[in-house]
Design an enzyme around this catalytic site. Structure first.
Site, short mmCIF file in Angstrom:
data_model
loop_
_atom_site.label_atom_id
_atom_site.label_comp_id
_atom_site.label_asym_id
_atom_site.label_seq_id
_atom_site.Cartn_x
_atom_site.Cartn_y
_atom_site.Cartn_z
N LYS A 301 43.42 1.21 37.18
CA LYS A 301 42.91 2.44 37.75
C LYS A 301 43.00 3.56 36.72
O LYS A 301 44.03 3.73 36.07
CB LYS A 301 43.71 2.80 39.01
CG LYS A 301 43.02 3.78 39.94
CD LYS A 301 43.74 3.87 41.28
CE LYS A 301 42.94 4.72 42.27
NZ LYS A 301 43.59 4.81 43.59
N GLU A 389 45.22 1.13 60.64
CA GLU A 389 45.39 2.20 61.61
C GLU A 389 45.68 1.69 63.02
O GLU A 389 46.50 2.26 63.73
CB GLU A 389 44.16 3.11 61.61
CG GLU A 389 43.98 3.95 60.37
CD GLU A 389 43.30 3.21 59.23
OE1 GLU A 389 43.15 3.80 58.14
OE2 GLU A 389 42.92 2.03 59.43
N ARG A 417 39.59 4.16 64.16
CA ARG A 417 39.76 2.70 64.07
C ARG A 417 40.87 2.20 64.98
O ARG A 417 40.98 0.99 65.22
CB ARG A 417 40.04 2.32 62.61
CG ARG A 417 38.90 2.67 61.68
CD ARG A 417 39.38 2.87 60.24
NE ARG A 417 39.86 1.65 59.63
CZ ARG A 417 39.19 0.95 58.73
NH1 ARG A 417 38.00 1.34 58.34
NH2 ARG A 417 39.69 -0.14 58.20
#
Length: 648
Positions: A301, A389, A417
């Protein structure tokens, strides 16, 4: 979604600074390059991203790490006929640059400019909307199966790109399980950069960190399988048996069971996700194979900028920075105030010191929600469950069932969600879970997939849930104080926006707010305005303007959507004034709808004008003030509405 209008490109890419990139703005042109030129193209794309995003901020780290395999994907596959389905979209900037949006890229995340996420309304190369994590496998599987059923010729390749954090989400697991049991030729590219927005958590992350695969073994297996196939000793119908045999052999040889091959999904890797030549060779080898496959690539990253590589959490979305030094530039702000998320995090710690029943729960967003403030001091009482979630909600329900007081910090659009879990695992049992709903309302540049405009509507129909929204930081603290009291024996949702508030002295002793009580902020004879949340600031500006025209406004801060203040509503009816409701949420199902229903049930005969996010369209990206104007919910629009209503 309506076709998005993109503003004109600012200027063509500088051919001197970017000699290769200036020649490439479509995959067709990319494929005309020699493979020896591709690493240099990758370097130019990273340089272009650094220079562009340093001035116009966006999601930096993930997209820098995805440059090389993005080039390889478009080089090997015939996009857009072949489909690339991105997960989340943070990693898709190089994809946008290579698919006709190179010169427009400096407009990304600005109003009228490019979306920060893949958007089919923007380009045919964006196969599917990507804003929330973990959906790429399911979507791509559906597309792959449809391609097979449609008997498309030539056969269409479908590739799902998913990150190592996203693949831990429940939806991704469901997709993987279905992919293993449904005839398809799906290719899943796992971008493993060892990071989500915060550090990855969970056993799958640790497993991926250990996973290895022998290149010799993979090559040997290909050759044996293809030889047996040519000799008609095996065929695709017997593929499952061969895969299971190979998996058993591999587990014996390497003393490790591969979770993906345990699902009968062929696994390849892990490979260096920055070695373009290697990735192209592997893709060429496996692209025409039958059945679901997963290609595991290890990436870094922030690749290409030392500061981002060393601190990837900070560089997920760093804001403006110096492209030469990597120094992140702190925006100057004349307002001495704090972000609502930091008020939440500080207050949660303050309350947790007083109440040992309080625990914190978040879903891969400890820094984004500032629940990290409590985690730093009380790590044993804060739980980051990863991109899950629904699990976060049900897990909190279990905590509450056994006497704890969980505060669940999740962004508004992400909490969607977990909707079934809120109903089934919390509300039905009246469990005292506190939902701290961050990023409620219009969030700005992240756009349509991230606006938190539906929470009032989707929570409002659930029996027994308290719904509140503070208008400032002090009210947020006091609502959180109310939520943890022993006499609150039901779920409560507290929504607050992204960004800063207005107060500098918000950290005061707690004051108890009475449940279901509004506050009258001003009094006038002509119009009643009822608002919910920090948008009251826009109303105050409008009231000051209409006062100059001799119009008086009574302004109530409802504070609670449920229970709605009965005393306030009786006063509204008795006054006989026309009513305007204002909310930073969808006008359908929220404050305006609730007020109208109450007035109708009490035969008030009062007229009501609703101001909020329009119910008939999705809102694209832009700054919050721009979007307020676009939705006619800024102070100027409120001012005009008050004048219209008062003069009728």
């Amino acid at each position: 979604m309506e076709k998005q209008e993109i503003i004109e490109p600012i200027k063509p890419v500088d051919a001197v600074a970017y000699p290769l990139l200036s020649q490439v703005d479509t995959p067709e042109k990319l494929r005309k390059l020699g493979t020896d030129q591709l690493p240099r193209l990758g370097d130019e794309i990273r340089s272009f991203l650094i220079n562009s995003l340093s001035q116009n901020p966006g999601h930096f780290g993930s997209s820098m790490g995805a440059v090389d395999f993005t080039i390889a994907l478009h080089y090997v596959f015939n996009t857009p006929y072949d489909r690339i389905v991105w997960d989340v979209g943070h990693q898709a900037y190089a994809h946008k640059i290579l698919t006709g949006r190179r010169d427009s890229f400096p407009t990304i995340r600005t109003k009228g400019g490019l979306s920060g996420f893949p958007n089919p309304a923007e380009s045919e190369f964006d196969s599917f909307t990507a804003g929330h994590a973990s959906n790429s496998v399911s979507a791509a599987l559906g597309m792959a199966v449809a391609s097979e059923m449609n008997k498309e010729q030539p056969p269409r390749n479908v590739i799902a790109v998913i990150g190592d954090a996203s693949i831990s989400g429940g939806l991704a697991f469901e997709g993987l399980n279905n992919a293993a049991n449904t005839p398809n030729n799906l290719l899943i590219l796992l971008n493993d950069n060892n990071m989500s927005i915060d550090r990855n958590v969970g056993s799958l992350h640790r497993y991926l960190g250990r996973l290895h695969s022998s290149k010799f073994y993979n090559k040997f297996r290909y050759k044996v399988f293809n030889l047996l196939k040519k000799l008609h000793l095996v065929n695709e119908k017997k593929r499952g048996f061969i895969v299971r045999f190979n998996n058993s052999l591999k587990s014996v040889l390497f003393k490790q069971q591969n979770i993906f091959e345990g699902l009968n999904i062929r696994y390849f890797g892990p490979y260096d996700g920055h070695d373009i030549d290697l990735i192209i060779k592997v893709l060429e080898d496996i692209k025409d194979q039958k059945g679901p496959r997963i290609l595991h690539l290890k990436t870094k990253k922030g690749k290409g900028l030392a500061a981002a590589e060393q601190n990837p959490m900070v560089w997920h979305a760093p804001g403006k920075f110096n492209p030469e030094t990597g120094e992140i530039l702190t925006a100057t702000d004349s307002i001495d105030s704090s972000k609502f998320q930091d008020v939440f995090g500080t207050t949660l710690l303050d309350l947790a010191k007083q109440n040992d029943k309080i625990v914190g729960v978040t879903a891969a967003m400890p820094t984004g929600t500032s629940i990290s403030i409590m985690r730093e001091e009380m790590p044993e009482r804060v739980f980051d469950v990863g991109i899950s979630e629904g699990h976060a909600v049900t897990f909190a329900g279990g905590l509450a069932k056994e006497g704890l007081k969980p505060f669940v910090a999740i962004y508004s659009s992400f909490l969607q969600r977990g909707y079934d879990n809120i109903i089934h695992d919390v509300a039905i049992q009246k469990l005292p879970v506190v939902f701290c709903i961050d990023r409620a309302g219009l969030v700005g540049e992240d756009g349509v997939t991230h606006h938190g405009v539906f929470d009032l509507a989707y929570l409002n129909s659930i029996p027994g849930i308290i719904i509140a929204s503070p208008r400032n930081e002090s009210e947020l603290r006091n609502l959180m104080y109310l939520a943890q009291l022993e006499d609150i024996n039901q779920p409560i949702a507290i929504r607050y926006p992204r960004g800063k508030g207005k107060l500098s002295d918000w950290r005061k002793p707690f004051e108890k707010i009475e449940l279901g009580t509004a506050e009258r902020l001003s009094e006038g004879k002509d119009v009643t305005v009822i608002s919910l949340g920090p948008i009251s600031t826009e109303i105050e500006k409008a009231i000051a303007l209409v006062r100059e025209k001799g119009i008086g406004v009574t302004h109530y801060d409802a504070r609670f959507l449920r229970p709605l203040d009965e005393k306030m509503m009786q006063e509204v009816v008795e006054s006989g004034r026309p009513v305007i409701t204002v909310e930073d949420a969808s006008v359908k199902g929220g404050l305006g709808s609730t007020v109208i229903e109450w007035l109708n049930e009490h035969d008030s005969g009062l007229t009501v004008r609703r101001i909020g996010v329009p119910e008939d369209r999705f809102i694209e990206h832009g700054t919050v003030p721009e979007l307020y104007r676009d939705c006619e919910m800024d102070s100027e629009a409120i001012y005009k509405t008050i004048l219209e209503v008062a003069n009728k």
